[in-house]
Design an enzyme around this catalytic site. Structure first.
Site, PDB file in Angstrom:
ATOM      1  N   GLY A  76       0.738  -1.217  -0.061  1.00 22.70           N
ATOM      2  CA  GLY A  76      -0.015   0.184   0.250  1.00 22.70           C
ATOM      3  C   GLY A  76       0.913   1.168   0.241  1.00 22.70           C
ATOM      4  N   SER A  77       1.868   1.116   0.872  1.00 18.44           N
ATOM      5  CA  SER A  77       2.610   2.505   0.895  1.00 18.44           C
ATOM      6  C   SER A  77       3.255   3.330  -0.761  1.00 18.44           C
ATOM      7  CB  SER A  77       3.591   1.986   1.961  1.00 18.44           C
ATOM      8  OG  SER A  77       3.799   1.792   3.091  1.00 18.44           O
ATOM      9  N   ASN A 159      -7.122   4.446   9.494  1.00 19.63           N
ATOM     10  CA  ASN A 159      -6.820   3.596   9.916  1.00 19.63           C
ATOM     11  C   ASN A 159      -6.740   3.514  11.439  1.00 19.63           C
ATOM     12  OD1 ASN A 159      -4.545   5.091   8.700  1.00 19.63           O
ATOM     13  ND2 ASN A 159      -3.201   4.110  10.176  1.00 19.63           N
ATOM     14  N   GLN A 193      -7.503   0.832   4.164  1.00 14.47           N
ATOM     15  CA  GLN A 193      -8.876  -0.021   5.423  1.00 14.47           C
ATOM     16  C   GLN A 193      -9.933  -0.178   5.267  1.00 14.47           C
ATOM     17  OE1 GLN A 193      -7.657  -1.075   8.542  1.00 14.47           O
ATOM     18  NE2 GLN A 193      -5.215  -0.118   7.888  1.00 14.47           N
ATOM     19  N   SER A 213      -3.949  -2.847  -0.534  1.00 14.16           N
ATOM     20  CA  SER A 213      -2.728  -3.677   0.071  1.00 14.16           C
ATOM     21  C   SER A 213      -3.056  -5.314   0.226  1.00 14.16           C
ATOM     22  CB  SER A 213      -2.338  -3.126   1.699  1.00 14.16           C
ATOM     23  OG  SER A 213      -1.075  -4.087   2.199  1.00 14.16           O
ATOM     24  N   HIS A 215      -2.024  -7.278   1.715  1.00 13.42           N
ATOM     25  CA  HIS A 215      -2.141  -8.127   3.917  1.00 13.42           C
ATOM     26  C   HIS A 215      -3.062  -7.480   4.525  1.00 13.42           C
ATOM     27  CE1 HIS A 215       0.367  -5.324   5.959  1.00 13.42           C
ATOM     28  NE2 HIS A 215       0.436  -4.407   5.015  1.00 13.42           N
ATOM     29  N   THR A 251      10.422  -8.089 -11.503  1.00 10.44           N
ATOM     30  CA  THR A 251       9.834  -9.505 -11.631  1.00 10.44           C
ATOM     31  C   THR A 251       8.210  -9.506 -11.029  1.00 10.44           C
ATOM     32  OG1 THR A 251      11.889 -10.121 -12.606  1.00 10.44           O
ATOM     33  CG2 THR A 251       9.843 -11.331 -12.268  1.00 10.44           C
ATOM     34  N   CYS A 340       6.339   5.029  17.833  1.00  8.92           N
ATOM     35  CA  CYS A 340       7.812   5.017  18.498  1.00  8.92           C
ATOM     36  C   CYS A 340       8.384   5.578  17.212  1.00  8.92           C
ATOM     37  CB  CYS A 340       8.397   4.069  18.898  1.00  8.92           C
ATOM     38  SG  CYS A 340       7.171   3.184  20.679  1.00  8.92           S
TER      39      CYS A 340
END
Ligand code: PLP
Length: 398
Positions: A76-77, A159, A193, A213, A215, A251, A340
């Site tokens: 997605g990024s 998100n 999302q 995305s 995942h 590829t 973080c």
């Protein structure tokens, strides 16, 4: 004693989801016997190319798009970066537009990219604020549009707090302006999302670019999609071979792409029941707010403005990170809105944009449910959470 000793209760589906076993089954052959390079001319390669194009057609049909408009990426990024950099640099090169509009609650893949384009590549950036529920006002977006606006990027659903943005309304506003203007404004939405729950018909939404995305939809990590409406000016980020119509060299990740196609089919056709999910979330919210003193809910109030699986809370006097670690010890996987960095513990940019004070933003916890979440798991969570919070408050003396 650990209540759930051998099993983790996973309540962090907005971070990632496990691959659906049916999706994994269709992927496996492409790592084993069907390992051809889709660009190879012999049978093994043609087989892989056919699989990639099959996935492309499946995804295109769900988006009501043309397969030619689906670009496979690594995540997605990358799709967000390709949308912003690709379109803006193409517009800049053509001398047509230098202005970006976005919101303060975007994923960093959009937010940081927009800031970087503004600081390093000479673009001008307008960040349209959100209200206390994490919602953007379509009129505020309309008011921010200028003669030199090249791209508007607004996420479909957030998100951290699950707020659903009025993409269709904004799409209509842009379409009206584009009827009159010589230089069209391009509209990108990050639907990472939203994909599990909301309509993805690109024409109905009125968008030119859309990010997905793998995942987050019970598909594999390492694969993403960017829908690019035919005729949208766009430059590649990665140069090399001719893959993806020269828009994304490299590829193809055949297994990942096949998995993405299967994952999106699963979420569309065996639809995770939104009403059931809302009931679970409702139970969670009521349970938390009534059992934990000093707790409050962050995000939209109305059901139609929120994803059915994300709930974000603040707990007075408790550090989000400590809470995540303590809950992990009790067998629950959840996350905090804070991010973080190596040098500082930053409060969530989303919660700050919604007007929360830093203290409340630092004490936030995001619970995100998934299609395998059960009532029993919610009950266990509601039982444990107040005890963990009281313990942390005692330790910190609050
Ligand atoms: N956009 C949103 C809204 C997200 O939630 C995420 C992941 O957290 C991304 C983009 C990035 O997706 P990926 O992890 O595939 O790069």
């Amino acid at each position: 004693m650990n209540v759930i000793s051998d099993k983790m209760v996973y309540l962090d589906h907005a971070a990632t989801t496990g691959v659906d076993p049916r999706v994994l089954d269709v992927m496996l052959p492409f790592w084993k016997e069907r390992y051809g390079n889709p660009s190879s001319l012999y049978r093994l390669g043609r087989d892989a190319a056919k699989a990639v194009n099959g996935a492309r057609e499946t995804i295109a049909s769900i988006l009501a798009a043309n397969p030619r408009e689906i670009i496979f990426t690594s995540c997605g990024s990358e799709s967000d970066n390709l949308a912003l950099r690709g379109v803006l640099l193409a517009r800049q090169a053509a001398g047509k537009g230098n202005h970006i509009i976005t919101t303060p609650i975007e994923h960093h893949a959009v937010g940081h990219t927009a800031s970087q384009l503004a600081s390093k590549s000479g673009f001008e950036l307008t960040v349209v604020p959100v209200d206390k529920y994490g919602l953007v006002d379509p009129q505020a977006v309309a008011d921010a549009i200028r003669d030199d606006t090249a791209l508007i990027s607004i996420m479909y659903a957030n998100n951290e707090v699950g707020s659903i943005q009025p993409i269709k309304k904004i799409g209509k506003i842009i379409a009206e302006i584009n009827k009159k203007e010589e230089h069209p404004i391009y509209f990108h939405t990050d639907a990472v999302q939203a994909a599990n729950w909301l309509e993805l018909n690109v024409a109905d939404l009125g968008i030119h670019l859309l990010t997905l995305s793998g995942h987050k939809i019970y598909g594999p990590k390492g694969v993403g999609i960017l829908y690019v409406k035919e005729g949208t000016p766009i430059m590649p980020l990665i140069y090399g071979g001719d893959q993806e119509w020269k828009l994304r060299a490299g590829t193809e990740n055949t297994a990942g792409i096949v998995g993405m196609g299967a994952a999106i089919s699963q979420i569309r056709h065996s639809k995770v029941n939104t009403l059931e999910m809302l009931k679970l979330k409702d139970k969670l919210i009521k349970g938390v707010l009534t059992n934990v003193r000093g707790s409050k809910l962050n995000g939209p109030k109305k059901a139609e403005d929120q994803l059915p699986n994300i709930a974000n809370f603040s707990f007075l006097g408790v550090e989000g990170e400590s809470l995540v670690i303590s809950l992990d010890q009790e067998g629950f996987a959840v996350s905090t809105g804070s991010a973080c960095t190596s040098t500082a513990l930053l409060p969530s940019h989303v919660l700050i944009a919604m007007g929360l004070i830093e203290l409340d933003a630092h004490s936030s916890l995001r619970i995100s449910l998934g299609k395998y979440t059960t009532i029993a798991e919610i009950d266990q969570f509601i039982k444990i959470l107040p005890k963990v919070i009281e313990k942390l408050r005692k330790i910190s003396g609050r």
